[in-house]
Structure formats: structure tokens, C-alpha cells
Enzyme design. Structure first.
Site, PDB file in Angstrom:
ATOM      1  CG  ASN A 472      -2.311  -0.526   0.878  1.00  0.00           C
ATOM      2  OD1 ASN A 472      -3.219   0.193   0.517  1.00  0.00           O
ATOM      3  ND2 ASN A 472      -2.443  -1.842   0.991  1.00  0.00           N
ATOM      4  CB  CYS A 579      -7.937  -2.442   7.184  1.00  0.00           C
ATOM      5  SG  CYS A 579      -9.486  -1.531   7.031  1.00  0.00           S
TER       6      CYS A 579
END
Length: 822
Positions: A472, A579
Site C-alpha cells: 500500500n 486496515c
């Protein structure tokens, strides 16, 4: 002494008045009329309360005749009451100036029949004339002209449908509403005609109807709704129709089209010249209808159905067509405040005069409620009230929001008043701030109660696996660095993202449909490729792996929540969960951890508070995950007309995912492990999930509280009131857990890892394909009812004889049929 002539006057004017007063409203029962006539007869003939036969000189029926027919003109109460009720019918049809005009009147069949026999109707615009009941066809009713057609129509429709509503181009059509009205919900409207089809799963013939809420399949044999073939439109994930005009159907072709197990007997069972309609639902069912290929009207209905299951605007959803009466229920913001008051051990007052004072004092020595997000100016997907550390100012919160994706800074979801430990949630940090020490994160660490206490750790649980967290970083995100924060440990829960969950759910649905006792291919289990069904053939192994993969996802969620609970209860440590965005996997783990930590959340009231706090208030994207439109700021409500063809904000298919279903399945597994810890049952969770998917209620529309306020979903039906009304109907309702013992589990529950190996939630997933096995034989509720019935029988057997005849000297017997109804 009053003369008989005077008594006649009193009977006509006084004694008759009271029953007439009542008969103005409704038909009087026969016994009441008989008692009134007896009183009138005795007073007239004898001037007493009672009179014998010798004192009555003339039969009372003759006395009650009009003067011109030789009677004394006393009113016949039965005929008088009927005349008064006929007058109501007449005024209702002819006098529009009455103040009660438009109100629903009680259905008086006798009065209506008398009026219809005496009056004929001249049709004007057709608004007042009843299509089925009035004599508008040359002095005859439609019921008399077409009795066979009339028999197909419900009584309710025959009593209400006007000529204007029924006539189309000077011809009448028995539309779907006429036949279906008793099966429809309020404000549910059937579109067009019903269409004959066969439910291929069970080889049952019937009729398909489509309404603004659902697709309904009515059995031809039983004339009742078939539950398997009836599904809300918003619960339909995918719809396929395939024409079968060719004689030969290849097995590989069928497999590619329907993605189900090929059947050796399929070519034999499927009639030629047929078309098929396959429906795949969000609730794991796969339905197949077959119909004649030349049925052009049904094909058009299917084309329209493909549009109806993908609403363009939020107002196209059924919840907005069923507006309930306005009530005084508190707003979602006030309900969140109520839950905050419970956490702070404060008394909650809903009164507007005291609400400001209550908010000002909603804090303790460690934590406080901030309204920095009032008007959603800091984070659009967060609630307007947030629990934050006392040591952090509102200015610091603005800075903390810049560190996080979407401005979702760390906020406290639950805390322990005794130890000071908190459970907080947020989104992932932005990559440029990974090495910046966020004071808000540091302030979440459990404070020391005494100056001699050691510093407690802060656990940051990244719900993703480490590889995904690092990946990410390419999108501007990442995970916290443990070296930046003192006494902090970063760990990874390894729960997969929404895309992996969606793919796995599709595999689970395919597996359950392929190997269930009822399948969409219509073949019995023993005819469906027995080698791969009953043995460990390569294909069967692949299919079983889909089930195992799904269960491994459920286990990872359960394990993560159990780990969080263990750290808070065992070490009095604080935990921050996130998350990527903080509204899917974070909601799963935080809400499941709250359920384990706090026994309040295992009650009906607590379950509602938990869902409204961690799913609704903290912005789980319900519309995106169910593929529904989301209300956008400034969007004008469209004209409600189906089917729609406009281009609107349809959510991407890639955004769909069964996130809340997985959470409910985790609760069902915990309920199986701890059957005395929950006030609600597994059936409650099943019905709750069905209600969410149906979009019959407004609670779970849109993607955030801000969007729900703009869409005014508070004006729609409320799921909580609906579920509460169901429970109120029966103390042993199937939503109640009869084994619930609040004293047995009045604290946190920390399941050990070996107990977190789940099995398939049969009550939800197997109800369509394995209905017998989904209930596991006799349920707990049935066993408890039988036990109560047996205890009642024992109590009656122990009673003395004189106590078994309390009413009218009639004995009370408890027989088998009574036992089943208890």
C-alpha cells in the site's frame, strides 16, 4: 300508573334510542337485539322488567309493523340497524362533503349487498363506481357477468377497485395486483401480468410476479408463495437468461453458462424449446426458472428485471416508497450519545434542555467526547461525536487527521473505566508521515493509575498482512513503524481484502448449490456426477477448497478479535486497529472485539448499539458493498418510474463484498461455542442479514451518516422496530435464545485459538440447498417449548379437581396439538 298508550310512546322514543345509538356504528349481535326486544315487549305489555306469554296479547313481530300495515309502528331493531348501516354505505358513495370522506370504513357485507340490490350505478369518471361489486353493467355486477374471473380476485380487491382503475382502453384486465394483493406488503406494487414458469430447483410449476420490492414465485398447486423462488430485487447479485431453442445442449456449454455441476440426466430432464432464467443472490441461493421460449411477454419482463435490480437513484429503492407514520424516535446522533453515556457510566437524558449540559460533562479523567467533527467538517465518513484522549486538544485532532487516509484519525470505540484500556480505530497512515510521531496515537496508551505502575504497551493491529501493508506504500499508505512510538508493538492480523472475500464468496455459493440436496440444475443428488460428489476426485477437491478458503477467512477474523480481547483483558493494554481505509476489516475486528469484551453487546439492545456505533456511525460503505446507489449532495430526487433508463451513480461491481455477512457468521460461531452468553439466537442473525439485503428498511442505505442525513433515510421504515415487534409477539419467539443466562457470562469472553476453527453457518448457507440439514433436526426453541408443555401437563395433573374447572365448569385439557403451539 302509566297507561299502555303512554308506554308505547316511551318505547318508541326512549327505550329504542339506546340500541339505535349503538347500531349507528356497527351491526349489533343477535343476542343483544333479542334482549332489547324482550325488554321493550315486557315494558309495553306489562309495565315490568319481564312479562309472561299470557300478558303479550299480540305477536311482537306484528306489533313492530308500520301503522299502514296494521302494526303499532315500533321499530324492528334488526331492520332498523340494517337501514342505518346502508345509509353509511350510501353517504360514502354519494356525499363527498362528509368530514369522514376518504377514511377506510369497516367492511359490512350485508349492508353492501342490500345497497347493491336496491341501487344501480351510473358510471361517470369511474372513480366512485366499484368495478366488481356495483351494478354498472346494465343493472348487473361484474361478479354476476364473469363469476369465474371474479373467483381469481381477492376479496379485498373486489371491495375496493374502482371502474376507473380497472378499465384500460374500454376493456378490463385482471392485473397482477388483483390476484396478488393479499400477498403484497404495504406500498408494494406488482408490475404487469404474472407469467407461468417452472422453478427448476424443485420442478414446481407456478407464476412469476415482479413488484417494486421483489420477485415473487407463487405455486400453482398450493396458491402460496414459494420462499426459495421469492427474492428481493436488491438481494439479486446477477441475472442471466439463456434461450434453449436448439435440441442438443452440450454439457460444457451448460457448465460455462450456469457455472453449476453438469448432470448426466440434464438433457433428458430439460424439455426442448425452453428458455432459462438464472438468478444468483447475495444470500447464496441460485434459482433457475424455465419457461417457453415463445413467451415474449416474459422475455420483456426479464429485460426490464435486469434494469430493476440495478437502481440508478436511491429513491428507486423500495424503502423510499413505504413511508411510515412520523414518530418521536431519537436521531442516530442522540442514540450514539446514549451509548457514550453508558460507556462513561453517566445518566442519559434525552430532554433538549439538558442535552447540552450532559454533553459538556461527558468525560472522565482520561477521555472526553469531542464535537470537532460537527457538520462533518473534519471527516465525512466519521460521526459528529468522537471519544478522544483528554490530553489531546481539538487543534491536535485537525493535525492528526492530516496524517491519515481520508482524515480517519484514531478515535476510541470502547474503553474500560477500571483499567483505562481503550479499543480505538482509524485508517492507515499516509506514507509521508510514517516516521512522524503522532501525539494522538501516543495518547491512546493505557494511562498509569498509580505513579508506581509500569508503563503499559500500545498494540497497533494492522488487519492486513505485512506484504499488503507494504504494498500500500505504492498507493500513498503504509503501516506504523514500531520504532517511532515508545512501548508500542505493531502486529498484522492477515485478513484479506474485499476483493478476495468477494471471489471466495462466489466459490462458496457455487459449492453449496452444486452439492446440495436441492440444486439449480434440477437433478437429484445421486444423478449429479457421483464420482466427484462422493469421492475425493480432483474436481471435488477443488470445490471443497472453496469452502475451506471461506472458513479460513472467518477463522482469521475470529482469531484477530480474540487476540485484541486478550491484550485488553489480560494486560490492560490499549489497542489501535486499522486496515487500509478503516471501514471494512476494521469494523469487523473492532465490533467483534467489543462483543467479546462487553456483555451488553450480546443483548438485543446492545447489538443495536454496536451496529449503529461501529458499522453505521463509523462509515461502513453499505451501499458500495451491496452494489446500491449512494445519495450524493445536491442530487435531485428523480421521478419514480420503473423501469428506469437514466444514467446515475451505480456502484462498481468491484466494490461489492460480503463484509457484514462475515461478521454475523463470526457471531454465529461464538453463539455455538457459548450458547448461554447471547440473548439473541442464530435465527435472529439470519433474519437480520436478510433484512439488510432486502433494503426494505432505510437503516443500512448509503455509505455514511452524512449521506443518510442528506437522503433522509429516517423517514423510511426502521429495521429495529420491525425486529422488536416480531419478538414482542411471543416470549418464546425464535429470535430469543432460550438458553441465555446473563449471570453465567457477565464479563469478557476470550476464546482460545483451538476453539476458533469454524464450521459452515448452516442455518444461513444451507437453508436453500439443504433445508432439512440447515436446522439440525429439532431446534433449541422446539425443545424448550416441549419441556414447558410437559411441565404444564404435570402441573395440571397435580391440581385438585375443583381447580381444574375455573371457567364455566368446563375442564381444561392439554393435548398434543396444544403442546406444539406452546
Amino acid at each position: 300508573m302509566i297507561t299502555r298508550a303512554s308506554r308505547l310512546v316511551l318505547v318508541k322514543t326512549v327505550i329504542t334510542a339506546r340500541p339505535v345509538h349503538h347500531m349507528l356504528v356497527e351491526a349489533a349481535p343477535g343476542w343483544m337485539l333479542e334482549e332489547a326486544a324482550k325488554c321493550m315487549r315486557a315494558f309495553f305489555w306489562a309495565g315490568k322488567k319481564e312479562a309472561n306469554g299470557g300478558q303479550c296479547l299480540v305477536a311482537w313481530d306484528s306489533v313492530c309493523k308500520p301503522l299502514r300495515l296494521g302494526g303499532l309502528g315500533i321499530k324492528n331493531l334488526r331492520m332498523q340497524g340494517l337501514a342505518l348501516r346502508v345509509r353509511w354505505e350510501w353517504l360514502q358513495r354519494t356525499d363527498s362533503s362528509r368530514p369522514w370522506k376518504g377514511l377506510r370504513m369497516a367492511n359490512d357485507r350485508q349492508a353492501s349487498e342490500v345497497l347493491n340490490s336496491l341501487a344501480t350505478v351510473q358510471v361517470g369518471d369511474g372513480r366512485q363506481a366499484l368495478f366488481w361489486k356495483d351494478r354498472w353493467l346494465n343493472g348487473r355486477t361484474t361478479e354476476e357477468v364473469a363469476p369465474v374471473v371474479t373467483a381469481l380476485v381477492t376479496t379485498r380487491t373486489r371491495n375496493r377497485r374502482s371502474v376507473q382503475e380497472a378499465l384500460i382502453d374500454n376493456g378490463f384486465v385482471v392485473v397482477a395486483q388483483d390476484v396478488m394483493e393479499e400477498l403484497l406488503l404495504e406500498h408494494e406494487v406488482a408490475f404487469g401480468q404474472g407469467h407461468s414458469a417452472d422453478l427448476w430447483n424443485t420442478h414446481e410449476a407456478g407464476t412469476i410476479y415482479v413488484t417494486n420490492f421483489r420477485l415473487i414465485f407463487v405455486s400453482k398447486a398450493t396458491k402460496s408463495v414459494v420462499e426459495l423462488g421469492t427474492i428481493p430485487l436488491t438481494a439479486i447479485e446477477e441475472l442471466k437468461d439463456v434461450s434453449r431453442n436448439v435440441r442438443f445442449i452440450g454439457r460444457h456449454y451448460f457448465h460455462l453458462e450456469f457455472t453449476s455441476v453438469p448432470s448426466k440426466g440434464y438433457q433428458r430432464l430439460l424439455p426442448p424449446e425452453r428458455s432459462m432464467l438464472e438468478i444468483r443472490g447475495h444470500d447464496t441461493r441460485v434459482i433457475v426458472f424455465i419457461f417457453k421460449s415463445e413467451n415474449k411477454h416474459l422475455k420483456k419482463m426479464i429485460d426490464d428485471l435486469k434494469k430493476w435490480i440495478k437502481p440508478v437513484h436511491l429513491e428507486h429503492i423500495y424503502a423510499f416508497s413505504s413511508k411510515p407514520p412520523a414518530d418521536m424516535a431519537m436521531s442516530s446522533a442522540m442514540r450514539l450519545y446514549k451509548e457514550y453515556h453508558r460507556l462513561f457510566h453517566k445518566w442519559f437524558a434525552q430532554s433538549p434542555s439538558t442535552s447540552f449540559e450532559a454533553r459538556a460533562h461527558l468525560q472522565n479523567k482520561w477521555w472526553r467526547v469531542s464535537e470537532i467533527n460537527s457538520g462533518y467538517k473534519l471527516c465525512e465518513s466519521y460521526p459528529t461525536q468522537l471519544i478522544v484522549p483528554n490530553s489531546i486538544s481539538d487543534e491536535d485532532l485537525f493535525l492528526a487527521a492530516t496524517y491519515r487516509m481520508g482524515g480517519r484519525f484514531p478515535a476510541i470505540s470502547w474503553f474500560d473505566n477500571g483499567s483505562g484500556a481503550v479499543l480505538a480505530r482509524s485508517s492507515q497512515p499516509k506514507i509521508q508521515y510514517l516516521r512522524v510521531r503522532d501525539e494522538l496515537v501516543s495518547a491512546l496508551r493505557t494511562p498509569s493509575i498509580h505513579h508506581t505502575d509500569p508503563q503499559r504497551k500500545l498494540y497497533i493491529v494492522d488487519v492486513r498482512d505485512k506484504i499488503s501493508a507494504v504494498g500500500n506504500m505504492a498507493k500513498g499508505g503504509g503501516s506504523e513503524l514500531g520504532s517511532v512510538y515508545e512501548d508500542t508493538e505493531v502486529c498484522y492480523s492477515e485478513v484479506n481484502n474485499i476483493h478476495a472475500m468477494r471471489t471466495c464468496f462466489h466459490g462458496l455459493r457455487q459449492y453449496v448449490n452444486a452439492y446440495g440436496s436441492i440444486s439449480s440444475d434440477g437433478a437429484p443428488l445421486h444423478e449429479r456426477d457421483p464420482i466427484s460428489v462422493w469421492t475425493q476426485a480432483p474436481k471435488s477437491v477443488v470445490d471443497i477448497s472453496k469452502l475451506q478458503t471461506w472458513l479460513s477467512h472467518i477463522q482469521s477474523i475470529l482469531t484477530g478479535a480474540s487476540y485484541i480481547t486478550a491484550k485488553i483483558t489480560g494486560e490492560s493494554a490499549s489497542v489501535l486497529v486499522h486496515c487500509s481505509d478503516g471501514w471494512d476489516r476494521t469494523s469487523q475486528l473492532v465490533s467483534l472485539s467489543c462483543l467479546l469484551l462487553d456483555p451488553f453487546y450480546r443483548t438485543f439492545s446492545g447489538f443495536r448499539a454496536l451496529v449503529e456505533k461501529d458499522w453505521l456511525a463509523f462509515g461502513h460503505k453499505f451501499s458500495a458493498r451491496m452494489g446500491l446507489p449512494n445519495k450524493m449532495a445536491g442530487e435531485k430526487p428523480p421521478k419514480y418510474e420503473l423501469p428506469w433508463h437514466a444514467v446515475g451513480s451505480i456502484q462498481s461491481v468491484k466494490e461489492r463484498s460480503p463484509i457484514i455477512l462475515q461478521w454475523l457468521e463470526c457471531i454465529a460461531h461464538l453463539l455455538f461455542m457459548y450458547p448461554c452468553a447471547f440473548e439473541f439466537s442464530s435465527k435472529f442473525l439470519v433474519d437480520f442479514m436478510d433484512a439488510v439485503l432486502s433494503c426494505r428498511f432505510g437503516n443500512f442505505l448509503c455509505d455514511s451518516e452524512r449521506d443518510r442525513e442528506q437522503a433522509d433515510v429516517a423517514s423510511c421504515l426502521c429495521i429495529w422496530k420491525y425486529l422488536a415487534d416480531l419478538r414482542a409477539s411471543d416470549n418464546l419467539h425464535e429470535h430469543r435464545n432460550p438458553l441465555y443466562d446473563p449471570q453465567r457470562h457477565n464479563g469478557p469472553i476470550v476464546p482460545p485459538p483451538p476453539a476458533l476453527v469454524p464450521t459452515l453457518w448452516s442455518q444461513f448457507y444451507l437453508r436453500w440447498s439443504c433445508p432439512v440439514e440447515s436446522h439440525g433436526g429439532v431446534g433449541v426453541q422446539e425443545l424448550v417449548k416441549l419441556k414447558i408443555a410437559a411441565e404444564l401437563i404435570g402441573e395440571f395433573e397435580c391440581l385438585p379437581i375443583d381447580e381444574i374447572h375455573p371457567i364455566g365448569e368446563k375442564s381444561i385439557r392439554v393435548v398434543g396439538s396444544n403442546v406444539k403451539k406452546l
